[in-house]
Scaffold this motif. Structure first.
Motif, PDB file in Angstrom:
ATOM      1  N   LYS A  48       0.803  -1.220   0.000  1.00  0.00           N
ATOM      2  CA  LYS A  48       0.000   0.000   0.000  1.00  0.00           C
ATOM      3  C   LYS A  48       0.837   1.272   0.000  1.00  0.00           C
ATOM      4  O   LYS A  48       0.531   2.213  -0.750  1.00  0.00           O
ATOM      5  CB  LYS A  48      -0.956   0.006   1.195  1.00  0.00           C
ATOM      6  N   PRO A  49       1.913   1.403   0.795  1.00  0.00           N
ATOM      7  CA  PRO A  49       2.737   2.628   0.709  1.00  0.00           C
ATOM      8  C   PRO A  49       3.321   2.855  -0.682  1.00  0.00           C
ATOM      9  O   PRO A  49       3.429   3.995  -1.132  1.00  0.00           O
ATOM     10  CB  PRO A  49       3.830   2.384   1.757  1.00  0.00           C
ATOM     11  N   SER A  50       3.680   1.758  -1.372  1.00  0.00           N
ATOM     12  CA  SER A  50       4.196   1.912  -2.737  1.00  0.00           C
ATOM     13  C   SER A  50       3.109   2.436  -3.660  1.00  0.00           C
ATOM     14  O   SER A  50       3.345   3.328  -4.494  1.00  0.00           O
ATOM     15  CB  SER A  50       4.730   0.569  -3.241  1.00  0.00           C
ATOM     16  N   LEU A  51       1.898   1.902  -3.538  1.00  0.00           N
ATOM     17  CA  LEU A  51       0.790   2.381  -4.356  1.00  0.00           C
ATOM     18  C   LEU A  51       0.485   3.845  -4.079  1.00  0.00           C
ATOM     19  O   LEU A  51       0.214   4.623  -5.001  1.00  0.00           O
ATOM     20  CB  LEU A  51      -0.454   1.523  -4.110  1.00  0.00           C
ATOM     21  N   ASP A  52       0.540   4.242  -2.810  1.00  0.00           N
ATOM     22  CA  ASP A  52       0.280   5.637  -2.467  1.00  0.00           C
ATOM     23  C   ASP A  52       1.338   6.553  -3.079  1.00  0.00           C
ATOM     24  O   ASP A  52       1.016   7.651  -3.569  1.00  0.00           O
ATOM     25  CB  ASP A  52       0.267   5.801  -0.947  1.00  0.00           C
ATOM     26  N   ALA A  53       2.600   6.128  -3.060  1.00  0.00           N
ATOM     27  CA  ALA A  53       3.671   6.942  -3.645  1.00  0.00           C
ATOM     28  C   ALA A  53       3.504   7.066  -5.157  1.00  0.00           C
ATOM     29  O   ALA A  53       3.700   8.148  -5.733  1.00  0.00           O
ATOM     30  CB  ALA A  53       5.032   6.328  -3.311  1.00  0.00           C
ATOM     31  N   ILE A  54       3.138   5.983  -5.818  1.00  0.00           N
ATOM     32  CA  ILE A  54       2.939   6.012  -7.274  1.00  0.00           C
ATOM     33  C   ILE A  54       1.757   6.910  -7.637  1.00  0.00           C
ATOM     34  O   ILE A  54       1.838   7.739  -8.559  1.00  0.00           O
ATOM     35  CB  ILE A  54       2.735   4.577  -7.798  1.00  0.00           C
ATOM     36  N   GLU A  55       0.660   6.775  -6.924  1.00  0.00           N
ATOM     37  CA  GLU A  55      -0.523   7.581  -7.209  1.00  0.00           C
ATOM     38  C   GLU A  55      -0.258   9.060  -6.933  1.00  0.00           C
ATOM     39  O   GLU A  55      -0.727   9.935  -7.677  1.00  0.00           O
ATOM     40  CB  GLU A  55      -1.704   7.092  -6.377  1.00  0.00           C
ATOM     41  N   ALA A  56       0.488   9.357  -5.860  1.00  0.00           N
ATOM     42  CA  ALA A  56       0.796  10.754  -5.542  1.00  0.00           C
ATOM     43  C   ALA A  56       1.635  11.399  -6.646  1.00  0.00           C
ATOM     44  O   ALA A  56       1.387  12.547  -7.048  1.00  0.00           O
ATOM     45  CB  ALA A  56       1.527  10.833  -4.201  1.00  0.00           C
ATOM     46  N   ALA A  57       2.647  10.673  -7.152  1.00  0.00           N
ATOM     47  CA  ALA A  57       3.471  11.203  -8.240  1.00  0.00           C
ATOM     48  C   ALA A  57       2.637  11.403  -9.503  1.00  0.00           C
ATOM     49  O   ALA A  57       2.772  12.422 -10.193  1.00  0.00           O
ATOM     50  CB  ALA A  57       4.642  10.254  -8.512  1.00  0.00           C
ATOM     51  N   HIS A  58       1.785  10.455  -9.813  1.00  0.00           N
ATOM     52  CA  HIS A  58       0.934  10.560 -11.006  1.00  0.00           C
ATOM     53  C   HIS A  58      -0.006  11.770 -10.895  1.00  0.00           C
ATOM     54  O   HIS A  58      -0.142  12.558 -11.846  1.00  0.00           O
ATOM     55  CB  HIS A  58       0.130   9.264 -11.167  1.00  0.00           C
ATOM     56  N   ASP A  59      -0.642  11.950  -9.746  1.00  0.00           N
ATOM     57  CA  ASP A  59      -1.566  13.073  -9.577  1.00  0.00           C
ATOM     58  C   ASP A  59      -0.837  14.417  -9.651  1.00  0.00           C
ATOM     59  O   ASP A  59      -1.363  15.381 -10.230  1.00  0.00           O
ATOM     60  CB  ASP A  59      -2.279  12.950  -8.231  1.00  0.00           C
ATOM     61  N   LYS A  60       0.369  14.475  -9.103  1.00  0.00           N
ATOM     62  CA  LYS A  60       1.121  15.724  -9.140  1.00  0.00           C
ATOM     63  C   LYS A  60       1.505  16.106 -10.566  1.00  0.00           C
ATOM     64  O   LYS A  60       1.415  17.282 -10.952  1.00  0.00           O
ATOM     65  CB  LYS A  60       2.381  15.587  -8.271  1.00  0.00           C
ATOM     66  N   ILE A  61       1.903  15.117 -11.354  1.00  0.00           N
ATOM     67  CA  ILE A  61       2.271  15.405 -12.751  1.00  0.00           C
ATOM     68  C   ILE A  61       1.054  15.838 -13.548  1.00  0.00           C
ATOM     69  O   ILE A  61       1.112  16.793 -14.337  1.00  0.00           O
ATOM     70  CB  ILE A  61       2.929  14.161 -13.377  1.00  0.00           C
ATOM     71  N   ILE A  62      -0.082  15.185 -13.341  1.00  0.00           N
ATOM     72  CA  ILE A  62      -1.297  15.538 -14.080  1.00  0.00           C
ATOM     73  C   ILE A  62      -1.746  16.954 -13.726  1.00  0.00           C
ATOM     74  O   ILE A  62      -2.134  17.742 -14.608  1.00  0.00           O
ATOM     75  CB  ILE A  62      -2.404  14.519 -13.783  1.00  0.00           C
ATOM     76  N   MET A  63      -1.689  17.312 -12.448  1.00  0.00           N
ATOM     77  CA  MET A  63      -2.072  18.664 -12.048  1.00  0.00           C
ATOM     78  C   MET A  63      -1.109  19.707 -12.619  1.00  0.00           C
ATOM     79  O   MET A  63      -1.531  20.810 -13.020  1.00  0.00           O
ATOM     80  CB  MET A  63      -2.101  18.756 -10.525  1.00  0.00           C
ATOM     81  N   GLN A  64       0.168  19.373 -12.686  1.00  0.00           N
ATOM     82  CA  GLN A  64       1.142  20.301 -13.254  1.00  0.00           C
ATOM     83  C   GLN A  64       0.897  20.502 -14.746  1.00  0.00           C
ATOM     84  O   GLN A  64       0.977  21.633 -15.252  1.00  0.00           O
ATOM     85  CB  GLN A  64       2.554  19.777 -13.012  1.00  0.00           C
ATOM     86  N   LYS A  65       0.584  19.420 -15.466  1.00  0.00           N
ATOM     87  CA  LYS A  65       0.265  19.540 -16.887  1.00  0.00           C
ATOM     88  C   LYS A  65      -0.989  20.387 -17.090  1.00  0.00           C
ATOM     89  O   LYS A  65      -1.055  21.206 -18.015  1.00  0.00           O
ATOM     90  CB  LYS A  65       0.068  18.148 -17.489  1.00  0.00           C
ATOM     91  N   PHE A  66      -1.976  20.189 -16.249  1.00  0.00           N
ATOM     92  CA  PHE A  66      -3.200  20.964 -16.355  1.00  0.00           C
ATOM     93  C   PHE A  66      -2.941  22.448 -16.104  1.00  0.00           C
ATOM     94  O   PHE A  66      -3.466  23.322 -16.807  1.00  0.00           O
ATOM     95  CB  PHE A  66      -4.232  20.431 -15.350  1.00  0.00           C
ATOM     96  N   TYR A  67      -2.105  22.760 -15.106  1.00  0.00           N
ATOM     97  CA  TYR A  67      -1.772  24.151 -14.809  1.00  0.00           C
ATOM     98  C   TYR A  67      -1.003  24.779 -15.977  1.00  0.00           C
ATOM     99  O   TYR A  67      -1.213  25.960 -16.310  1.00  0.00           O
ATOM    100  CB  TYR A  67      -0.949  24.222 -13.530  1.00  0.00           C
ATOM    101  N   GLU A  68      -0.098  24.032 -16.587  1.00  0.00           N
ATOM    102  CA  GLU A  68       0.663  24.572 -17.711  1.00  0.00           C
ATOM    103  C   GLU A  68      -0.231  24.846 -18.911  1.00  0.00           C
ATOM    104  O   GLU A  68       0.013  25.800 -19.662  1.00  0.00           O
ATOM    105  CB  GLU A  68       1.775  23.586 -18.096  1.00  0.00           C
ATOM    106  N   ARG A  69      -1.270  24.032 -19.104  1.00  0.00           N
ATOM    107  CA  ARG A  69      -2.205  24.315 -20.201  1.00  0.00           C
ATOM    108  C   ARG A  69      -3.038  25.559 -19.909  1.00  0.00           C
ATOM    109  O   ARG A  69      -3.349  26.325 -20.813  1.00  0.00           O
ATOM    110  CB  ARG A  69      -3.121  23.112 -20.426  1.00  0.00           C
ATOM    111  N   ARG A  70      -3.396  25.759 -18.652  1.00  0.00           N
ATOM    112  CA  ARG A  70      -4.174  26.939 -18.285  1.00  0.00           C
ATOM    113  C   ARG A  70      -3.326  28.205 -18.285  1.00  0.00           C
ATOM    114  O   ARG A  70      -3.826  29.294 -18.603  1.00  0.00           O
ATOM    115  CB  ARG A  70      -4.785  26.730 -16.892  1.00  0.00           C
ATOM    116  N   ASN A  71      -2.054  28.073 -17.927  1.00  0.00           N
ATOM    117  CA  ASN A  71      -1.150  29.225 -17.861  1.00  0.00           C
ATOM    118  C   ASN A  71       0.124  28.905 -18.636  1.00  0.00           C
ATOM    119  O   ASN A  71       1.155  28.565 -18.038  1.00  0.00           O
ATOM    120  CB  ASN A  71      -0.809  29.560 -16.405  1.00  0.00           C
TER     121      ASN A  71
END
Length: 281
Positions: A122-145
């Motif tokens: 479970k800690p490994s899954l949480d780390a993978i999901e956290a990295a994935h969500d952070k990258i997706i949010m960063q891509k979304f922010y770059e498209r908006r700005n």
């Protein structure tokens, strides 16, 4: 034959049975003093062979059961989950093992692969999901700005057709040409600053046009082309210098007098005419 012992006068048959004590029975092997053949009780022999076969079958079944219970490839009872080796890496791109230029499909594929590999921890899954969500949010922010990539814009301007045409009209001159033209326009600039007049630097500007015609003719060896190039360069330089003085460049503090605007415009014009005289081909 196993389990049978005999002697000249008597035969002895021992029939071992599973779970029982050995049973033996003495049978006359040579009755009547060896005149008749030995008679053996077949019932005891059948009993012996039946017990041996049952014991063998029991051992075979036990071996088959042990073989079926044995795990393939080692001990399958080890349920320790595999830990994600990059669980403590801060950079989300390095944690997922992708580059910062990766597309959204590549990001999603990396996330799905890692989740499948380390689904039991479970800690490994949480780390993978956290990295994935952070990258997706960063891509979304770059498209908006969206950020302006200066290097990319400069490269696009340099590769444009208009700039390519202009650049093709210039060349790198020799050191002697650069030296002569630089001295000439520096003298004109010094005269403009040291001897300003009420009418403005009209004489110095006229001399700069003649100097431009001379230097371009000295390189091109064509009077018509030298005249046309010089007049076009002079008009463009004066208009561009006026635009800079009106909209961008503030009045220079070291230029004093009523003709501050004309003097500063003349200095910018001299600089552009020097470029035309030395680099234009």
């Amino acid at each position: 034959m196993s389990g049978i012992t005999g002697c000249p006068s008597r035969g002895y048959l021992q029939t071992p049975l599973t779970g029982l004590k050995p049973v033996g029975r003495r049978v006359p092997a040579f009755p009547d003093g060896g005149k008749q053949k030995s008679k053996i009780d077949l019932r005891y022999m059948n009993s012996y062979w039946t017990g041996s076969v049952q014991s063998c079958n029991t051992k075979q079944l036990y071996l088959v059961k042990c073989a079926m219970d044995a795990p393939y490839g080692g001990d399958m009872t080890n349920t320790n989950p595999v830990v994600f080796p990059r669980i403590n890496v801060r950079d989300p791109y390095k944690r997922l093992g992708i580059s910062k230029e990766a597309s959204e499909d590549e990001i999603q594929a990396a996330r799905n692969f890692l989740v499948q590999q380390y689904s039991g921890h479970k800690p490994s899954l949480d780390a993978i999901e956290a990295a994935h969500d952070k990258i997706i949010m960063q891509k979304f922010y770059e498209r908006r700005n969206p950020k302006i990539d200066i290097k990319k814009k400069v490269k696009e301007v340099q590769q444009s057709r208009f700039v390519q045409v202009i650049v093709s009209r210039f060349q790198t001159p020799t050191s002697i040409v650069i030296l002569k033209t630089s001295i000439a326009f520096l003298v004109l600039g010094a005269l403009t600053l040291l001897f300003p007049t009420e009418e403005g630097p009209t004489l110095q500007v006229a001399i700069s046009l003649l100097a431009t015609i001379y230097f371009i003719h000295d390189r091109l060896k064509s009077r018509l082309r030298a005249f046309l190039y010089s007049v076009a360069a002079f008009i463009f330089s004066w208009l561009f210098a006026t635009f800079l003085m009106v909209s961008i460049i503030p009045p220079l503090p070291f230029v004093k007098g009523p003709r501050n605007f004309e003097v500063t415009t003349s200095l910018v014009t001299y600089l552009l005419l020097w470029v035309s005289s030395a680099y234009l081909k």
